[in-house]
Enzyme design. Structure first.
Site, PDB file in Angstrom:
ATOM      1  N   CYS A   2       6.990 -31.938  -5.718  1.00 28.60           N
ATOM      2  CA  CYS A   2       6.551 -31.775  -4.323  1.00 28.60           C
ATOM      3  C   CYS A   2       5.407 -32.728  -3.978  1.00 28.60           C
ATOM      4  O   CYS A   2       4.735 -33.279  -4.834  1.00 28.60           O
ATOM      5  CB  CYS A   2       6.125 -30.350  -4.010  1.00 28.60           C
ATOM      6  SG  CYS A   2       7.437 -29.134  -4.148  1.00 28.60           S
ATOM      7  N   ARG A  50       9.635 -31.387  -0.341  1.00 30.32           N
ATOM      8  CA  ARG A  50       9.984 -30.265  -1.206  1.00 30.32           C
ATOM      9  C   ARG A  50      10.921 -30.641  -2.350  1.00 30.32           C
ATOM     10  O   ARG A  50      11.932 -31.296  -2.146  1.00 30.32           O
ATOM     11  CB  ARG A  50      10.650 -29.171  -0.362  1.00 30.32           C
ATOM     12  CG  ARG A  50      11.028 -27.928  -1.148  1.00 30.32           C
ATOM     13  CD  ARG A  50      11.804 -26.961  -0.290  1.00 30.32           C
ATOM     14  NE  ARG A  50      12.147 -25.740  -1.008  1.00 30.32           N
ATOM     15  CZ  ARG A  50      13.028 -24.839  -0.590  1.00 30.32           C
ATOM     16  NH1 ARG A  50      13.647 -25.029   0.574  1.00 30.32           N
ATOM     17  NH2 ARG A  50      13.287 -23.770  -1.303  1.00 30.32           N
ATOM     18  N   LEU A  51      10.528 -30.220  -3.542  1.00 34.36           N
ATOM     19  CA  LEU A  51      11.416 -30.194  -4.689  1.00 34.36           C
ATOM     20  C   LEU A  51      11.705 -28.729  -4.973  1.00 34.36           C
ATOM     21  O   LEU A  51      10.829 -27.989  -5.413  1.00 34.36           O
ATOM     22  CB  LEU A  51      10.766 -30.858  -5.905  1.00 34.36           C
ATOM     23  CG  LEU A  51      11.598 -30.859  -7.190  1.00 34.36           C
ATOM     24  CD1 LEU A  51      12.862 -31.701  -7.005  1.00 34.36           C
ATOM     25  CD2 LEU A  51      10.782 -31.374  -8.369  1.00 34.36           C
ATOM     26  N   ILE A  53      12.695 -25.394  -6.625  1.00 34.56           N
ATOM     27  CA  ILE A  53      12.771 -24.926  -8.015  1.00 34.56           C
ATOM     28  C   ILE A  53      12.960 -23.414  -8.085  1.00 34.56           C
ATOM     29  O   ILE A  53      13.979 -22.921  -8.561  1.00 34.56           O
ATOM     30  CB  ILE A  53      11.523 -25.351  -8.807  1.00 34.56           C
ATOM     31  CG1 ILE A  53      11.448 -26.883  -8.883  1.00 34.56           C
ATOM     32  CG2 ILE A  53      11.554 -24.756 -10.214  1.00 34.56           C
ATOM     33  CD1 ILE A  53      10.235 -27.402  -9.590  1.00 34.56           C
ATOM     34  N   GLY A  77       2.871 -27.644  -6.732  1.00 32.25           N
ATOM     35  CA  GLY A  77       2.568 -27.071  -8.035  1.00 32.25           C
ATOM     36  C   GLY A  77       3.271 -25.762  -8.273  1.00 32.25           C
ATOM     37  O   GLY A  77       4.331 -25.485  -7.707  1.00 32.25           O
ATOM     38  N   GLU A  78       2.649 -24.943  -9.106  1.00 37.31           N
ATOM     39  CA  GLU A  78       3.241 -23.661  -9.488  1.00 37.31           C
ATOM     40  C   GLU A  78       2.138 -22.632  -9.691  1.00 37.31           C
ATOM     41  O   GLU A  78       1.116 -22.915 -10.316  1.00 37.31           O
ATOM     42  CB  GLU A  78       4.047 -23.808 -10.776  1.00 37.31           C
ATOM     43  CG  GLU A  78       4.770 -22.545 -11.201  1.00 37.31           C
ATOM     44  CD  GLU A  78       5.630 -22.744 -12.436  1.00 37.31           C
ATOM     45  OE1 GLU A  78       6.169 -21.742 -12.950  1.00 37.31           O
ATOM     46  OE2 GLU A  78       5.766 -23.898 -12.890  1.00 37.31           O
ATOM     47  N   ASP A 101       6.876 -18.770  -5.148  1.00 35.92           N
ATOM     48  CA  ASP A 101       5.527 -18.521  -5.647  1.00 35.92           C
ATOM     49  C   ASP A 101       4.468 -18.994  -4.658  1.00 35.92           C
ATOM     50  O   ASP A 101       3.374 -18.444  -4.593  1.00 35.92           O
ATOM     51  CB  ASP A 101       5.315 -19.203  -7.007  1.00 35.92           C
ATOM     52  CG  ASP A 101       5.549 -20.707  -6.954  1.00 35.92           C
ATOM     53  OD1 ASP A 101       6.388 -21.149  -6.152  1.00 35.92           O
ATOM     54  OD2 ASP A 101       4.903 -21.429  -7.734  1.00 35.92           O
TER      55      ASP A 101
END
Length: 228
Positions: A2, A50-51, A53, A77-78, A101
């Protein structure tokens, strides 16, 4: 991976340069080839590449907003502890649109204010706009896993996940930073907050930058590594 980008105009009554935000996002297609989105409210504009996941549905697209769309967030990130945070926030009455998330960030901010960062565990670069308070919050994770670059000039503040994307904004002159070059030749890396360009800074790891009421703030740490 992202990519995030955005702008806060120098004056509350001024409009952000949406074309600049789009150019920055276009320069980060490789970071987020799956989708893109934009948000604008008053002097602030946010953009996201956006990627997909965790939640692949359109409901997880960014920028994300709270229930009444008064607060918006973009995240690269995550968030590792998002499931526990989500359960807590749902018990407090918050409604979620996705399984992402990233969505916990906007609702956690509603509960905790700028101290929401203390509750997050993960790797992230975050930009959050609080419309009612005219407040922009930029933040990086504790150890700076995710990058965030910014420039403050006469037009306001521009930021992006990559230097090349920030340069695509057209809102600063590309002049080399001699101190950064000297540091690289001595250390083989460029220490924060320096970058290769004069007037462009990295937000330091474990820091946040809060702009509110038309005033652009300075980076302040919310986390310090302790050895005791």
């Amino acid at each position: 991976m992202c990519g995030i980008a955005g702008m806060l105009a120098a004056e509350l009554a001024a409009a952000p340069d949406m074309e600049a935000v789009q150019r920055m996002c276009d320069a980060m297609v490789h970071r987020g080839p799956d989708d893109h989105g934009y948000f604008r409210d008053g002097p602030c504009a946010l953009g996201h590449r956006r990627l997909s996941i965790i939640d692949l549905r359109p409901e997880a697209a960014q920028p994300m907003t709270n229930e009444d769309d008064s607060i918006a967030v973009i995240v690269n990130g995550e968030i590792y502890n998002f499931q526990a945070l989500r359960r807590e926030l749902e018990r407090k009455g918050h409604t979620f649109k996705s399984r992402s998330d990233s969505e916990v960030v906007v609702h956690l901010y509603e509960e905790e204010g700028v101290d929401f960062l203390d509750r997050l565990r993960g790797m992230y670069a975050i930009a959050l706009w609080d419309g009612p308070r005219k407040r922009l919050v930029l933040a990086r994770d504790r150890f700076g896993k995710k990058p965030l670059f910014y420039h403050v000039g006469a037009d306001g503040l521009v930021f992006a996940s990559e230097l090349g994307a920030l340069a695509a904004s057209g809102h600063f002159e590309r002049r080399p930073d001699i101190d950064a070059i000297d540091a690289f030749l001595c250390l083989q890396y460029v220490p924060s907050p320096l970058t290769g360009f004069t007037g462009v800074r990295k937000l330091p790891a474990g820091s946040r930058l809060v702009c509110e009421g038309g005033r652009i703030g300075e980076p302040k740490p919310y986390f310090r590594l302790r050895f005791d």
